[in-house]
Motif scaffolding. Structure first.
Motif, PDB file in Angstrom:
ATOM      1  N   LEU A 141       0.816  -1.054   0.004  1.00  0.00           N
ATOM      2  CA  LEU A 141       0.037   0.206  -0.107  1.00  0.00           C
ATOM      3  C   LEU A 141       0.934   1.096  -0.032  1.00  0.00           C
ATOM      4  CD1 LEU A 141      -2.739   1.362   0.017  1.00  0.00           C
ATOM      5  CD2 LEU A 141      -2.465   1.018   2.666  1.00  0.00           C
ATOM      6  N   HIS A 142       1.931   1.509   0.788  1.00  0.00           N
ATOM      7  CA  HIS A 142       2.907   2.326   0.908  1.00  0.00           C
ATOM      8  C   HIS A 142       3.523   2.575  -0.415  1.00  0.00           C
ATOM      9  CE1 HIS A 142       1.994   2.317   5.094  1.00  0.00           C
ATOM     10  NE2 HIS A 142       2.366   3.493   5.095  1.00  0.00           N
ATOM     11  N   THR A 143       4.022   1.479  -0.976  1.00  0.00           N
ATOM     12  CA  THR A 143       4.651   1.479  -2.379  1.00  0.00           C
ATOM     13  C   THR A 143       3.550   2.178  -3.353  1.00  0.00           C
ATOM     14  OG1 THR A 143       6.215  -0.386  -1.735  1.00  0.00           O
ATOM     15  CG2 THR A 143       5.710   0.160  -4.002  1.00  0.00           C
ATOM     16  N   ARG A 144       2.325   1.648  -3.427  1.00  0.00           N
ATOM     17  CA  ARG A 144       1.464   1.960  -4.372  1.00  0.00           C
ATOM     18  C   ARG A 144       0.988   3.447  -4.127  1.00  0.00           C
ATOM     19  NH1 ARG A 144      -1.465   1.379  -8.924  1.00  0.00           N
ATOM     20  NH2 ARG A 144      -3.705   1.841  -8.649  1.00  0.00           N
ATOM     21  N   ALA A 145       0.941   4.214  -3.080  1.00  0.00           N
ATOM     22  CA  ALA A 145       0.577   5.429  -2.630  1.00  0.00           C
ATOM     23  C   ALA A 145       1.851   6.445  -3.037  1.00  0.00           C
ATOM     24  CB  ALA A 145       0.449   5.563  -1.290  1.00  0.00           C
ATOM     25  N   ALA A 146       3.021   5.695  -2.738  1.00  0.00           N
ATOM     26  CA  ALA A 146       4.000   6.766  -3.446  1.00  0.00           C
ATOM     27  C   ALA A 146       4.339   6.613  -4.719  1.00  0.00           C
ATOM     28  CB  ALA A 146       5.591   5.924  -2.730  1.00  0.00           C
ATOM     29  N   ALA A 147       3.861   5.672  -5.521  1.00  0.00           N
ATOM     30  CA  ALA A 147       4.052   5.623  -7.087  1.00  0.00           C
ATOM     31  C   ALA A 147       3.228   6.515  -7.564  1.00  0.00           C
ATOM     32  CB  ALA A 147       3.784   4.242  -7.616  1.00  0.00           C
ATOM     33  N   LEU A 148       1.808   6.542  -7.027  1.00  0.00           N
ATOM     34  CA  LEU A 148       0.660   7.348  -7.193  1.00  0.00           C
ATOM     35  C   LEU A 148       1.071   8.916  -7.137  1.00  0.00           C
ATOM     36  CD1 LEU A 148      -2.399   5.321  -6.229  1.00  0.00           C
ATOM     37  CD2 LEU A 148      -1.743   6.094  -8.579  1.00  0.00           C
ATOM     38  N   ASN A 149       1.629   9.292  -5.904  1.00  0.00           N
ATOM     39  CA  ASN A 149       2.340  10.697  -5.599  1.00  0.00           C
ATOM     40  C   ASN A 149       3.253  11.171  -6.733  1.00  0.00           C
ATOM     41  OD1 ASN A 149       0.453  10.779  -3.297  1.00  0.00           O
ATOM     42  ND2 ASN A 149       1.839  10.160  -1.860  1.00  0.00           N
ATOM     43  N   LEU A 150       4.052  10.226  -6.810  1.00  0.00           N
ATOM     44  CA  LEU A 150       5.164  10.835  -7.724  1.00  0.00           C
ATOM     45  C   LEU A 150       4.449  10.915  -9.123  1.00  0.00           C
ATOM     46  CD1 LEU A 150       8.127  10.852  -8.560  1.00  0.00           C
ATOM     47  CD2 LEU A 150       8.422   8.384  -8.999  1.00  0.00           C
ATOM     48  N   ARG A 151       3.689  10.127  -9.531  1.00  0.00           N
ATOM     49  CA  ARG A 151       3.056  10.340 -11.055  1.00  0.00           C
ATOM     50  C   ARG A 151       2.449  11.516 -10.907  1.00  0.00           C
ATOM     51  NH1 ARG A 151      -2.137   6.912 -12.556  1.00  0.00           N
ATOM     52  NH2 ARG A 151      -3.107   8.084 -10.918  1.00  0.00           N
ATOM     53  N   THR A 152       1.634  11.878 -10.041  1.00  0.00           N
ATOM     54  CA  THR A 152       0.912  13.153  -9.790  1.00  0.00           C
ATOM     55  C   THR A 152       1.856  14.461  -9.694  1.00  0.00           C
ATOM     56  OG1 THR A 152      -0.696  12.293  -8.428  1.00  0.00           O
ATOM     57  CG2 THR A 152      -0.523  14.646  -8.203  1.00  0.00           C
ATOM     58  N   LEU A 153       3.147  14.223  -9.145  1.00  0.00           N
ATOM     59  CA  LEU A 153       4.130  15.413  -9.338  1.00  0.00           C
ATOM     60  C   LEU A 153       4.740  15.540 -10.218  1.00  0.00           C
ATOM     61  CD1 LEU A 153       5.970  14.712  -5.777  1.00  0.00           C
ATOM     62  CD2 LEU A 153       4.714  16.698  -6.366  1.00  0.00           C
ATOM     63  N   ILE A 154       5.030  14.498 -11.100  1.00  0.00           N
ATOM     64  CA  ILE A 154       5.600  14.290 -12.593  1.00  0.00           C
ATOM     65  C   ILE A 154       4.518  15.116 -13.459  1.00  0.00           C
ATOM     66  CG2 ILE A 154       6.203  12.943 -14.540  1.00  0.00           C
ATOM     67  CD1 ILE A 154       7.577  11.043 -12.696  1.00  0.00           C
ATOM     68  N   ASN A 155       3.471  15.012 -13.453  1.00  0.00           N
ATOM     69  CA  ASN A 155       2.373  15.533 -13.991  1.00  0.00           C
ATOM     70  C   ASN A 155       2.096  17.084 -13.827  1.00  0.00           C
ATOM     71  OD1 ASN A 155       1.629  13.135 -15.450  1.00  0.00           O
ATOM     72  ND2 ASN A 155       0.049  12.589 -14.283  1.00  0.00           N
ATOM     73  N   LEU A 156       2.563  17.692 -12.620  1.00  0.00           N
ATOM     74  CA  LEU A 156       2.476  18.803 -11.969  1.00  0.00           C
ATOM     75  C   LEU A 156       3.792  19.583 -12.746  1.00  0.00           C
ATOM     76  CD1 LEU A 156       1.066  18.549  -8.567  1.00  0.00           C
ATOM     77  CD2 LEU A 156       0.003  19.601 -10.711  1.00  0.00           C
TER      78      LEU A 156
END
Length: 116
Positions: free
Chosen positions: A62-77
């Motif tokens: 769960l923490h790995t998935r959340a970190a990956a989603l956060n990274l994707r969001t930051l890259i999109n920003l």
């Protein structure tokens, strides 16, 4: 037989507040959509069920998935690495153009970039 639980009065008070307090309702309307969206992102693509047996492995997943989603969001920003330093763009990438992309402008860009 109806049994009243010890938390009944507390739950009834919370429901009354939700029905009558406009500040609470405004906060609820503001924060519910982002929370629902975050949960939807986590459980997307077959991730509704846990993969592992045991809480430790599932917690790590769960923490790995959340970190990956956060990274994707930051890259999109606009997160980039320049000269060994991570930089987050002050404006979204689409703001440098005319405005946020619309379905029509995205389709136009997509069509013009395809080579036949």
């Amino acid at each position: 037989m109806v049994q009243i639980r010890p938390q009944h009065d507390l739950q009834a008070a919370a429901r009354r507040q939700a029905d009558t307090d406009t500040g609470w309702q405004a906060d609820y309307r503001r924060w519910r959509p982002p929370v629902e969206r975050a949960v939807a992102w986590i459980v997307a693509n077959g991730n509704r069920r846990l993969r592992y047996i045991g809480t430790i492995k599932n917690n790590v997943w769960l923490h790995t998935r959340a970190a990956a989603l956060n990274l994707r969001t930051l890259i999109n920003l606009g997160l980039t690495r320049t000269g060994g330093i991570w930089i987050l763009a002050t404006k979204p990438a689409w703001a440098a153009h005319r405005g946020p992309p619309t379905a029509r402008s995205t389709a136009t860009i997509t069509r013009s970039s395809v080579n036949f």
